[in-house]
Design a protein around this motif. Structure first.
Motif, PDB file in Angstrom:
ATOM      1  N   TRP A 239      38.337  33.759  30.792  1.00  0.00           N
ATOM      2  CA  TRP A 239      38.268  33.739  32.253  1.00  0.00           C
ATOM      3  C   TRP A 239      37.941  35.119  32.814  1.00  0.00           C
TER       4      TRP A 239
ATOM      5  N   VAL B 224      36.269  36.565  36.443  1.00  0.00           N
ATOM      6  CA  VAL B 224      36.797  37.661  37.259  1.00  0.00           C
ATOM      7  C   VAL B 224      35.706  38.706  37.485  1.00  0.00           C
TER       8      VAL B 224
ATOM      9  N   ARG C 110      45.046  38.128  43.890  1.00  0.00           N
ATOM     10  CA  ARG C 110      44.343  37.065  44.626  1.00  0.00           C
ATOM     11  C   ARG C 110      44.745  37.003  46.103  1.00  0.00           C
TER      12      ARG C 110
ATOM     13  N   TYR D 216      41.604  42.851  32.040  1.00  0.00           N
ATOM     14  CA  TYR D 216      41.100  41.722  31.256  1.00  0.00           C
ATOM     15  C   TYR D 216      40.308  42.163  30.030  1.00  0.00           C
TER      16      TYR D 216
ATOM     17  N   TYR E 268      40.164  35.439  41.183  1.00  0.00           N
ATOM     18  CA  TYR E 268      40.985  36.459  40.527  1.00  0.00           C
ATOM     19  C   TYR E 268      42.284  35.862  39.999  1.00  0.00           C
ATOM     20  N   ARG E 269      42.174  35.112  38.931  1.00  0.00           N
ATOM     21  CA  ARG E 269      43.365  34.536  38.304  1.00  0.00           C
ATOM     22  C   ARG E 269      44.139  35.644  37.599  1.00  0.00           C
TER      23      ARG E 269
END
Length: 469
Positions: A45, A49, A113, A165, A222-223
């Motif tokens: 993911w 992002v 987020r 990330y 934006y997890r």
């Protein structure tokens, strides 16, 4: 104390000694935090992002860095001076940088987020209010303060999340994430010029406010990274005892500020020098692009061609961000990233200096193209260089402090450049100033990089000596 507690205490003591050897002392809150991030995904993911962050850069970078077009429209509508009008844009970017520590602190507390999506709403609202500005001074409230507040909530948290990330592909991810800014600089100047010409001052700002709402779409991607619980009761006791001994000597206000914003990191020689050099560099960040349209027109370049220079900068800026992202992750360049970063800064300043002496359109295009390229490298790899200096665990606090220090440059740079124009009646002295300050910052940054390498080498030698003995 049982054996397990002794082991935890010894591990805590070793970690503290290691941090002191590297020249950076850990934040007590960060050390005792019971929630630690899971292993870095380095993909998954994270690429969504990156896409969201790139879209954010397209919107925010394109809007704010196209102020050169808005600058001309404000002067024509209100008849304001060059210094006052430059300050409207300078304070906007400056506050966005000054408030960086606030944005990073809020994102740690509430999550990236919701903070970013709130920033998108705030930025759109104040852009809408600015559509009915009665004079240039009202724009200090709506444009300089309001859109800056929204912009700072959008900007810093997104870049930090991208770096969290990724590890092995951090430079590539950062390059792709920030590449949208260059594309925005290519698209937004002619778009904003079209809006002002066809819808007037009020209509243009109404449409721009609706465009700003798209930052909420970027924020929705934006997890947050998954976290895992890790209890360290004994370690918490050890550090709380240390804090109680030294905390009584500090005022409560200072302890609260340092806890949330990490101001103590500025006392470290390497990072403190880095922040000071970035202040000098960003004296040219706004003015170098904001005044280029008027500089070219001053030398006889037609208005349409002068505006196109911003698009040239946008194209090469994107190329610089993308290429540096891939190159800086190569095994050969990775340990030398700081040195090549310094070279990019110095060349960016030299090309700004050269723009001041350009006399024909071809010279403007060439200097703008190469300056945009190296400027893209400088802006894109800033967070990566900070991680190389302080480590991933201190990125949130240190990145916020870095952009806050840059705020001084982006506030006073346009003001000084505008004053030089008003005093000498030409933009040439302004570009001599911004080019020289950027090159001076590059030299100071080189000193910081060499000092960091020296500290790192000493730490490695000390570690080897301990192992041998």
């Amino acid at each position: 104390m049982n054996n397990s507690e002794e082991n935890v205490s010894l591990q805590s003591q070793k970690q503290d000694e290691t941090e002191e050897t590297n020249g950076f002392h850990g934040d007590s809150e960060g050390d005792v935090n019971t929630e630690k991030k899971a292993s870095v995904p380095d993909g998954g993911w994270g690429w969504m992002v990156v896409f969201g962050c790139s879209f954010m850069h397209f919107l925010l970078g394109g809007y704010s860095r196209s102020f050169a077009v808005t600058y001309v429209e404000i002067r024509e509508k209100f008849g304001s001076s060059a210094a006052i009008t430059s300050w409207i844009g300078g304070i906007n970017v400056g506050l966005r940088f000054f408030l960086g520590p606030l944005a990073t602190s809020l994102s740690v507390k509430w999550g990236v987020r919701p903070v970013v999506m709130t920033g998108g709403i705030v930025m759109a609202l104040f852009s809408l209010i600015g559509a009915w500005a009665p004079n240039e001074y009202f724009l200090f409230f709506s444009y300089s303060f309001g859109t800056a507040l929204g912009g700072t909530l959008i900007y810093a948290p997104a870049l930090i999340l991208v770096n969290q990330y990724f590890d092995n592909h951090r430079s590539v991810a950062t390059g792709l994430a920030s590449a949208g800014s260059g594309l925005g600089v290519f698209v937004f100047p002619p778009l904003i010029k079209y809006l002002f010409n066809n819808f007037g001052f009020t209509g243009a700002f109404i449409i721009l406010s609706s465009i700003c709402l798209n930052n909420c779409v970027a924020g929705a991607l934006y997890r947050p990274l998954p976290s895992k619980k890790q209890v360290a009761v004994v370690k918490k006791k050890v550090i709380s005892e240390k804090s109680s001994n030294c905390g009584s000597m500090l005022p409560n206000a200072w302890r609260w500020i340092n806890k949330h914003f990490g101001l103590s990191y500025l006392s470290e020689a390497v990072f403190g020098t880095y922040c000071l050099s970035m202040t000098l560099i960003t004296l040219s960040y706004v003015s170098g692009h904001q005044l280029i349209v008027d500089l070219a027109k001053e030398q006889g370049v037609p208005d349409s061609k002068a505006v196109f220079l911003l698009s040239v900068i946008g194209i090469t800026d994107t190329m610089g961000r993308l290429l540096s992202g891939f190159v800086f992750d190569f095994p050969f360049f990775r340990p030398r990233r700081q040195l090549y970063y310094c070279v990019s800064v110095f060349l960016s300043g030299g090309l700004l200096f050269g723009l001041g002496f350009s006399k024909d359109y071809l010279s403007f295009v060439l200097c703008s193209a190469f300056q945009g390229f190296f400027n893209g490298v400088v802006v894109c790899q800033r967070a990566v260089v900070i991680v190389d200096i302080v480590g991933m665990d201190k990125l949130s606090a240190c990145f916020g402090l870095c952009v806050a220090c840059q705020g001084f440059g982006v506030v006073f740079g346009p003001m000084i450049a505008g004053l030089l124009k008003d005093i000498y009646g030409s933009y040439v002295p302004s570009y001599i100033f911004v080019g020289s300050s950027c090159m001076a910052g590059g030299l100071m940054l080189l000193y910081s990089a060499l000092r960091h390498q020296l500290v790192t080498q000493k730490a490695k030698k000390a570690a080897l000596t301990v192992e041998v003995t």
